[in-house]
Write a protein that holds these residues in place. Structure first.
Motif, PDB file in Angstrom:
ATOM      1  N   GLN A  79       6.833   5.161   0.403  1.00 57.42           N
ATOM      2  CA  GLN A  79       7.732   5.469  -0.713  1.00 57.42           C
ATOM      3  C   GLN A  79       7.499   4.541  -1.888  1.00 57.42           C
ATOM      4  O   GLN A  79       7.627   4.944  -3.042  1.00 57.42           O
ATOM      5  N   GLU A  94       6.812   5.847  -5.516  1.00 56.27           N
ATOM      6  CA  GLU A  94       7.659   5.463  -6.640  1.00 56.27           C
ATOM      7  C   GLU A  94       6.875   4.808  -7.747  1.00 56.27           C
ATOM      8  O   GLU A  94       7.262   4.830  -8.912  1.00 56.27           O
ATOM      9  N   VAL A 149       9.277  15.184  -4.827  1.00 58.93           N
ATOM     10  CA  VAL A 149      10.637  15.725  -4.914  1.00 58.93           C
ATOM     11  C   VAL A 149      10.588  17.241  -4.925  1.00 58.93           C
ATOM     12  O   VAL A 149      11.335  17.922  -4.212  1.00 58.93           O
ATOM     13  N   LEU A 187       9.845  18.521  -1.464  1.00 58.68           N
ATOM     14  CA  LEU A 187      10.953  18.424  -0.519  1.00 58.68           C
ATOM     15  C   LEU A 187      12.016  19.451  -0.844  1.00 58.68           C
ATOM     16  O   LEU A 187      12.585  20.085   0.035  1.00 58.68           O
ATOM     17  N   LEU A 188      12.255  19.640  -2.122  1.00 55.14           N
ATOM     18  CA  LEU A 188      13.280  20.605  -2.488  1.00 55.14           C
ATOM     19  C   LEU A 188      12.748  22.023  -2.417  1.00 55.14           C
ATOM     20  O   LEU A 188      13.503  22.962  -2.173  1.00 55.14           O
ATOM     21  N   THR A 229      14.036   2.498  -2.440  1.00 51.67           N
ATOM     22  CA  THR A 229      14.001   3.853  -1.903  1.00 51.67           C
ATOM     23  C   THR A 229      15.270   4.593  -2.215  1.00 51.67           C
ATOM     24  O   THR A 229      15.265   5.814  -2.334  1.00 51.67           O
ATOM     25  N   LEU A 260      14.634   6.545  -5.175  1.00 53.42           N
ATOM     26  CA  LEU A 260      13.941   7.803  -4.938  1.00 53.42           C
ATOM     27  C   LEU A 260      14.883   8.842  -4.362  1.00 53.42           C
ATOM     28  O   LEU A 260      14.883  10.007  -4.773  1.00 53.42           O
ATOM     29  N   VAL A 290      17.118  10.219  -7.006  1.00 49.72           N
ATOM     30  CA  VAL A 290      16.446  11.221  -7.832  1.00 49.72           C
ATOM     31  C   VAL A 290      16.461  12.566  -7.120  1.00 49.72           C
ATOM     32  O   VAL A 290      16.828  13.597  -7.685  1.00 49.72           O
ATOM     33  N   VAL A 291      16.088  12.492  -5.861  1.00 47.60           N
ATOM     34  CA  VAL A 291      15.971  13.738  -5.108  1.00 47.60           C
ATOM     35  C   VAL A 291      17.321  14.431  -5.005  1.00 47.60           C
ATOM     36  O   VAL A 291      17.453  15.626  -5.289  1.00 47.60           O
ATOM     37  N   ASP A 350      18.389  17.847  -6.621  1.00 44.25           N
ATOM     38  CA  ASP A 350      18.758  18.883  -5.673  1.00 44.25           C
ATOM     39  C   ASP A 350      20.073  19.518  -6.094  1.00 44.25           C
ATOM     40  O   ASP A 350      20.220  20.745  -6.176  1.00 44.25           O
ATOM     41  N   ARG A 355      19.802  21.533  -9.260  1.00 47.37           N
ATOM     42  CA  ARG A 355      19.082  22.788  -9.051  1.00 47.37           C
ATOM     43  C   ARG A 355      19.968  23.793  -8.319  1.00 47.37           C
ATOM     44  O   ARG A 355      19.984  24.979  -8.637  1.00 47.37           O
ATOM     45  N   MET A 368      13.830  10.462   5.607  1.00 55.87           N
ATOM     46  CA  MET A 368      13.966  11.865   5.238  1.00 55.87           C
ATOM     47  C   MET A 368      13.957  12.076   3.740  1.00 55.87           C
ATOM     48  O   MET A 368      13.642  13.166   3.267  1.00 55.87           O
ATOM     49  N   ILE A 369      14.347  11.047   2.983  1.00 55.68           N
ATOM     50  CA  ILE A 369      14.379  11.048   1.530  1.00 55.68           C
ATOM     51  C   ILE A 369      15.387  12.057   0.985  1.00 55.68           C
ATOM     52  O   ILE A 369      16.243  11.718   0.184  1.00 55.68           O
ATOM     53  N   SER A 370      15.320  13.273   1.472  1.00 52.30           N
ATOM     54  CA  SER A 370      16.090  14.321   0.809  1.00 52.30           C
ATOM     55  C   SER A 370      17.579  14.255   1.155  1.00 52.30           C
ATOM     56  O   SER A 370      18.368  14.986   0.576  1.00 52.30           O
TER      57      SER A 370
END
Lengths: 643, 721
Positions: free
Chosen positions: A621, A625, A635, A638-639, B364, B367, B370-371, B375, B378, B432-434
């Motif tokens: 990450q 970044e 991103v 993932l989305l 992180t 990040l 942001v996600v 999300d 959107r 998992m980030i999301s």
């Protein structure tokens, strides 16, 4: 140099089949030795033109020629003296200042009713060698007077004194005048009444037979070369029988012999390997000495001019072991006797030839070279060919080795196609020469020369180092002749220089590897292209593995293959490298979650710990970044899966 | 009409089926021939490209190939070729000096082989790939050889398929080809007007009649339907977790591909060497020796689950004693003989320490922020555009609940990660980030309530005892002695043992095969497996019998032998000399025509006595396969077979490395040694005496690992005839 004389001894007891067989064997023998001899002849000629090394620089040769180690120091003040000294040096090491010729007698056959005495003129002919051939070489003849010589003196009737002629050594000087010269001592014999001048050439006369007596008004003559081309004196002290021929002798056929029955002759060429059977006549027939008129002379080099007449010298004893040098042996230097004989009679023959070639033991003469017998051994039968030499010249190179040890060393090292075995005997050395069966004639030079056709040279390039500098200082053995004595048990010495003297090929294409790439191990990699293709194919063949998994697995496999990880402990590092190198690819190909699954799989197998996974994810990450594009791609990926 | 047809297809049908079948087979054959042709052409192109590259490189590096030109020698030495040329009236004399060209020896024959640096296991060949051609005289003299050979393969030769051969592709084609015929047959044709004609039952009846072993007409029809409609089949694989069609599946299914394909021993997926099922017992079930990631008491970000009511206190309360304990342990024991490497320990340290952890989490977290924000936005726009909305997001306007919408990919990923990080939701969320930490926490609670509560039995690892290690050590030293004493003629292949719950006693496969248990075995070190090799503790180069690894003819295991430096990744840092096979630290070898026979291999640099030269690599085949192949090789008088152990043979004929060119000698300068290298038997070639640069390498083929020399006898005879 005299040609090898061979005396064929055909024993009558032999049957004809034996003879045929022997001839055949002999042919085989000659053939076997012919090739190496030719090669060494060729090599000698080549090394004269473009020497690879100088023999005198070799250690063993230097030991031989230690007498001329003193370097010459030239001083300006001494130049004149040196020049004068050189002038007066009696040129070419003539042993004395005056050449005294004692005319002992003129011998013709008795039935020609010879006169009681004849006139003998001694003159010196200077021949100047010109570079270019322009007719006859210019010759200058200087006369040294006439003397009267008794004809056919017997021991009883000989006058007590004999006339002498004297040729001063200065006349042999080559310094004045241009060009190299050779000197020929011309002896002319003419009858008393005839008073011909020798200036007028007598070309138109018919050549008379050799047996023509002095009674006929023909002047007879003989020529004795004083020096050879190299300026060495050929005339040494001794008694000479000079064969006289008619005046316009086309060939100086003077043959001098101090010992009857021992022929000497001028050799037109150097020693040559000639077949014994070709029936080549001996240049000077021996019987000429018994029929043709001869003049007996005694030559002596003295330091004082002699009296016009001297006391008649005592006749020499031919078989005396202390006898002075035979003129032939001395003059011809390399005079050889080569004979072929059955092994049974070898010993007696050897002793015979030894006696003949016995070197002079005169006082003040340089150390006597031993007699060297070469025995050429071939085949199971003890077929020998013996070549006796009285000097230490290499028979193939004509290299003067000076001493026996250097000679043997030279033979062994430079003529490896033969094996040489040295056996000392009473008065000299016997060297058995046989073919070296184990001679390795492999090419030891640049191996690339063997394969590539000649091409145009375009600039400098790297070549195979085919020369090696050897730094080796072994404890030198004291040079001893014993090292040449037994060859049978001698094991082949391992070569000092080992290395790459062959052509290497690529394993894939069999093409030759150029020297510039020899150091690069081309086939050493763990991930050969075909293996990379193979693993990719194998993974993609699975039908129950999805695309994302396949892509990640291939990527990981290639990574592991490239770096050859061997232990669990290296896996964290492998992961770190994987992220570093392929992180962006993982993001761009939308494989992040598969990557996480891969980490989980490693954990499941107990290869890494949760801590390592955590760190790997953090590293990943951080990498993402740090790069705005990657972040947005990740991103979106993932989305994208979510929407 | 129909029943009569069902009973017996007409002769017309028979004819048609036969005709179409033969046509399709021929078509297929031509197609195959074309494929082979094009593949051959491709390969040829590759090869010629390679040759071109080589040429180009040689031109570019300006290599000089100098042919020695003999200097013009004087006199008669140079031979001259003279020719009289009549040129009209003139007569010219042309002469050219003759130049000596050295003799160029032809290269020995070489059959194509593929380079590898590791062994490569291949399956037994059940069909004879080709009938070997060894010249007419061999065939004439020994005609029975080929027959015997074919018999070895049960009469199966590649390319001769049985007459009734039919596969899915041909089947489909055959049915399609037969469809037009049913119109000729009349009757059924009018039903298929409009749509692409469907095959009638008659077609399948005819086929079934022709190929009775393929099943009844009904079965054939079902099969046909399946084959022409791939959508009807259930998907074979789990959908890509990164793809749009990712589904929520259990962890087992998510991990299935990775788990089945990963090779624990090569760290590769679907590796080349460990192809047998028994090599891969799967992930070990025993509790891991590695410690879990410690749970941080600091929130990882604004959305951390620790901000939820009471959570933090709970965690803190639970962790407090253990942390103290851990700190205590760390203070007390310097862990000289730890299982973990240095860098692992350092990573633990960094995890333990709070400060770097928090900074990283903050990063992180960005990040993640942001996600999640993207999300959310959107989703909002998405729901705005599509007013219908999805059921989940449409119903609940609450943003938190909206975020809770977990996709299949998220769910699967969570399940994959959860057993690793357990309750460390911060770490899970980060991976998992999301999803945020809180979302993960909530989902975890949900999952726990749905599924039967997973038991995270944490059997606290007992504090390490030095005594135990020492005792183990002495036991093993005795064992090594024991093994050495017993005749080591039988070397069996190592297969990881898998007998959960049982100690490694007489029933263990490793003990039975007289092998040590390796790290790949399912028995755990913590379960006090007595059969483990303890590794060495040498400080030196491990090249004497002082080193237990060396004594046991094993290479140092990077995970076991720590003090000799076998674990370093950089080769130049390794001080241990007993890792050459696994690291591929082979000498540079050069190939040239041998002084003895055929090709030979030569050392580029020098080698000391006992120094590693190269590994003898090749295809790993079973002894049976080696028997079959050896028959052919014996006939060819050329064998690259090398006994590996009682189970396997290395065959370097098709795949190998350069050492395969080493010739046999009775007075060799190399020797071969089969070593256990991280669980695999591998053949190392070592220098028997000091070897000079440029020397040809030989080893005595007879001194194989088991000293039984089955297949190289002929080669030896050939050499010394």
């Amino acid at each position: 140099m005299a040609p090898k004389k061979r005396e064929r001894e055909d024993e009558n007891s032999r049957t004809s089949t034996d003879l045929v067989k022997q001839d055949h064997d002999h042919e085989m023998f000659l053939q076997a030795f012919e090739k190496p001899t030719q090669i060494y002849r060729y090599l000698r000629a080549r090394s004269l033109v473009s020497p690879l090394f100088l023999h005198r620089n070799l250690l063993y040769m230097r030991r031989a020629s230690a007498r001329r180690v003193k370097p010459k120091v030239t001083r300006v003040n001494a130049l004149l003296a040196m020049a004068e000294k050189k002038q007066s040096d009696l040129t070419n090491c003539t042993p004395g200042q005056y050449l005294t010729i004692s005319h002992i007698g003129y011998y013709v056959s008795k039935d020609d009713s010879p006169p009681s005495s004849v006139r003998v003129e001694v003159s010196l002919k200077k021949l100047c060698h010109k570079r270019r051939k322009e007719g006859a070489a210019p010759a200058v003849t200087t006369s040294f007077g006439w003397t009267e010589v008794v004809v056919n003196p017997s021991d009883a009737s000989a006058p007590p004194t004999v006339p002498t002629s004297c040729v001063p050594a200065e006349s042999f000087s080559t310094q004045n005048g241009s060009g190299p010269k050779t000197f020929v001592l011309v002896v002319r014999v003419s009858p008393q009444q005839g008073n011909r001048e020798n200036e007028e050439p007598n070309n138109k006369r018919r050549k008379v037979s050799r047996s023509s007596s002095a009674a006929s008004s023909e002047p007879l003559r003989a020529e004795l070369p004083v020096t050879d081309r190299a300026g060495r004196c050929l005339l040494t002290d001794g008694e000479y029988d000079v064969l006289l021929t008619a005046e316009p002798a086309s060939q100086p056929s003077a043959a001098a012999s101090a010992t009857p029955g021992r022929p000497g002759a001028n050799s037109p060429r150097k020693t040559s390997w000639e077949s014994f059977d070709d029936g080549k006549p001996v240049p000077v027939p021996l019987d000429a000495f018994s029929t043709a008129p001869t003049l007996k002379l005694r030559l002596a080099w003295t330091n004082q001019p002699p009296q016009p007449t001297v006391e008649r010298p005592r006749p020499l004893q031919p078989r005396d072991t202390n006898q002075p040098a035979s003129a032939v042996a001395k003059r011809c230097g390399r005079g050889t006797v080569k004979k072929e004989e059955s092994s049974s009679s070898a010993n007696s023959r050897e002793s015979w030839s030894v006696d003949k070639d016995r070197p002079p033991a005169g006082a003040g003469s340089p150390p006597t070279p031993p007699l060297i017998l070469y025995q050429f051994i071939y085949g199971p039968a003890a077929r020998q060919q013996t070549e006796a030499r009285q000097d230490l010249l290499c028979p193939w190179c004509c290299l003067d080795c000076g001493k026996l040890y250097p000679l043997l060393k030279h033979l062994q090292l430079c003529h490896a196609r033969f094996t040489f075995c040295y056996t000392p005997f009473a008065r000299g050395a016997r060297i058995d020469v046989s073919l070296n069966e184990s001679y390795d004639s492999s090419y030891a030079g640049n191996p690339l020369d063997l394969t590539r056709p000649p091409g145009a040279r375009c600039g400098p390039g790297r070549r195979t180092p085919s020369t090696s500098v050897l730094v080796c200082r072994p404890r030198r053995q004291k040079p001893s002749l014993a090292e040449f004595q037994q060859t049978e048990t001698e094991e082949r010495m391992r070569p000092f220089v080992t290395g790459h003297n062959r052509m290497y090929h690529r394993t894939a294409t069999n093409l030759a590897i150029p020297p510039a790439e020899l150091g690069y191990d081309s086939e050493g990699e763990h991930d050969h292209p075909w293996l990379r293709t193979k693993t990719r194919r194998m993974i993609y063949e699975f039908s129950d593995v999805n695309e994302g998994e396949k892509a990640l697995m291939v990527m990981w496999n290639l990574h592991v293959m490239k770096y050859n990880f061997v232990g669990d402990l290296q896996m964290p590092q492998a992961l770190a490298m994987f992220i570093e190198q392929h992180g962006a690819t993982i993001v761009n190909r939308n494989l992040y979650r598969n990557f996480v699954l891969h980490l989980a799989s490693l954990y499941d197998f107990g290869v890494i710990s949760p801590g390592h996974i955590h760190r790997a994810i953090q590293q990943f990450q951080e990498l993402v970044e740090g790069d705005g594009d990657l972040t947005s791609t990740l991103v979106n990926n993932l989305l994208g899966a979510a929407s | 009409m129909a029943p009569s047809k069902e009973k017996k297809p007409s002769t017309d049908w028979k004819k048609w089926v036969k005709f179409e079948y033969m046509r399709l087979r021929a078509l297929r054959r031509y197609k195959r021939a074309d494929e082979i042709k094009s593949a051959w052409n491709e390969n040829r192109q590759l090869l010629s490209d390679q040759l071109l590259d080589e040429d180009r490189r040689q031109l570019s590096c300006r290599t000089v190939w100098v042919a020695p030109v003999e200097k013009q020698l004087q006199g008669k030495i140079n031979k001259v070729a003279v020719a009289d040329v009549m040129c009209g009236e003139r007569r010219d004399k042309h002469s050219v000096p003759l130049r000596m060209l050295y003799q160029a020896n032809p290269l020995p024959t070489m059959y194509k082989w593929s380079p590898i640096q590791n062994n490569f296991m291949v399956e037994d060949e059940t069909v004879l790939h080709n009938i070997p051609y060894m010249g007419d005289e061999v065939l004439d003299k020994d005609g029975s050889f080929i027959e015997e050979l074919i018999k070895n393969y049960d009469g199966k030769v590649h390319g001769d398929q049985e007459p009734g051969f039919i596969d899915d592709e041909i089947f489909v084609d055959l049915v399609k080809a037969l469809i037009p015929h049913q119109n000729k047959d009349g009757g059924d044709s009018e039903t298929d007007s409009g749509d692409p004609p469907q095959p009638t039952m008659a077609v399948f009846e005819a086929i079934s009649d022709m190929f009775p072993d393929r099943g009844s007409p009904r079965e054939l029809k079902e099969k046909y339907q399946e084959l022409i409609d791939p959508q009807a089949l259930p998907p074979e694989c789990t959908p890509n977790i990164d793809g749009p069609s990712a589904q929520s599946v259990p962890r087992e299914q998510t991990m299935h591909s990775f788990r089945t394909l990963f090779c624990r021993r090569c760290y590769k997926y679907d590796c080349f060497l460990h192809r047998l099922k028994s090599y891969h017992p799967g992930p070990s079930t025993h509790k891991r020796k590695t410690p879990d990631l410690p749970i941080s008491t600091e929130p990882c970000g604004e959305n951390c689950y620790l901000h939820l009511d009471g959570e933090r206190d709970k965690i803190v309360a639970r962790l407090q004693p253990t942390e103290e304990e851990a700190a205590d342990r760390q203070r007390k024991t310097p862990k000289p003989w730890s299982v973990d490497s240095g860098n692992e320990a350092s990573s633990e340290d960094s995890n333990d320490s709070v400060h770097p952890e928090t900074t990283k989490s903050a990063l992180t977290g960005a990040l993640q922020g942001v996600v999640t924000s993207m999300d959310r936005s959107r989703r909002r726009t998405g729901s705005g555009d599509a007013s219908t909305g999805t059921a989940a997001s449409g119903v609940s306007p609450d943003p938190t609940v909206e975020d809770e919408a977990w996709t299949g990919a998220d769910q699967s990923l969570f399940r994959a990660l959860h057993p690793i990080f357990l309750n460390n939701y911060c770490a899970v969320a980060q991976a998992m980030i999301s999803k945020t930490c809180q979302q993960v926490y909530r989902f975890a609670q949900e999952e726990a309530s749905n599924l039967p509560a997973e038991e995270h039995v944490k059997d606290a690892t007992p504090p390490r005892k030095k005594k135990k290690k020492l005792r183990l050590w002495s036991v093993h030293c005795r064992k090594i002695q024991l093994k050495k004493d017993s005749s080591s003629n039988h070397v069996y292949n190592y297969t990881p043992c898998n007998h959960p719950g049982q100690p490694c006693d007489e029933t263990c496969s490793c003990v039975g095969a007289q092998n040590f248990c390796e790290k790949f075995c399912q028995c755990s070190l913590d379960c006090e497996c007595q059969n483990r090799f303890p590794g060495c503790r040498c400080k030196a180069q491990c090249n004497t019998k002082q080193c237990p690894c060396f004594l046991a003819v094993r290479e140092c295991d990077p995970d076991l032998c720590r003090s000799c430096g076998a674990h370093h990744l950089q080769v130049d840092k390794i001080q241990c000399k007993n890792v050459s096979v696994q690291r591929g630290l082979h000498k540079h070898l050069l190939m040239a025509p041998s002084d003895v026979a055929g090709w030979g291999i030569f050392l580029e640099d020098s080698a000391q006595k006992n120094e590693f030269i190269s590994e003898y690599c090749g295809e790993v085949i079973t002894q049976d396969e080696a028997d079959r192949r050896g028959k052919v090789y014996d006939k060819y008088m050329c064998s690259f077979l090398f006994n590996l152990n009682n189970d396997f043979v290395v065959d370097a004929t098709r795949k190998g490395n350069k050492i395969r060119f080493a010739n046999h000698s009775i007075n060799p300068n190399c020797y071969a040694k089969v070593m256990m290298v991280n669980g695999d038997h591998r053949i190392g070639i070592f220098a028997k005496r000091p070897i000079q640069p440029g020397d040809e390498l030989f080893f005595d083929y007879r001194y194989g690992p088991t000293e039984q020399l089955k297949f190289v006898g002929i080669e030896r005879e050939m050499e010394f005839l």
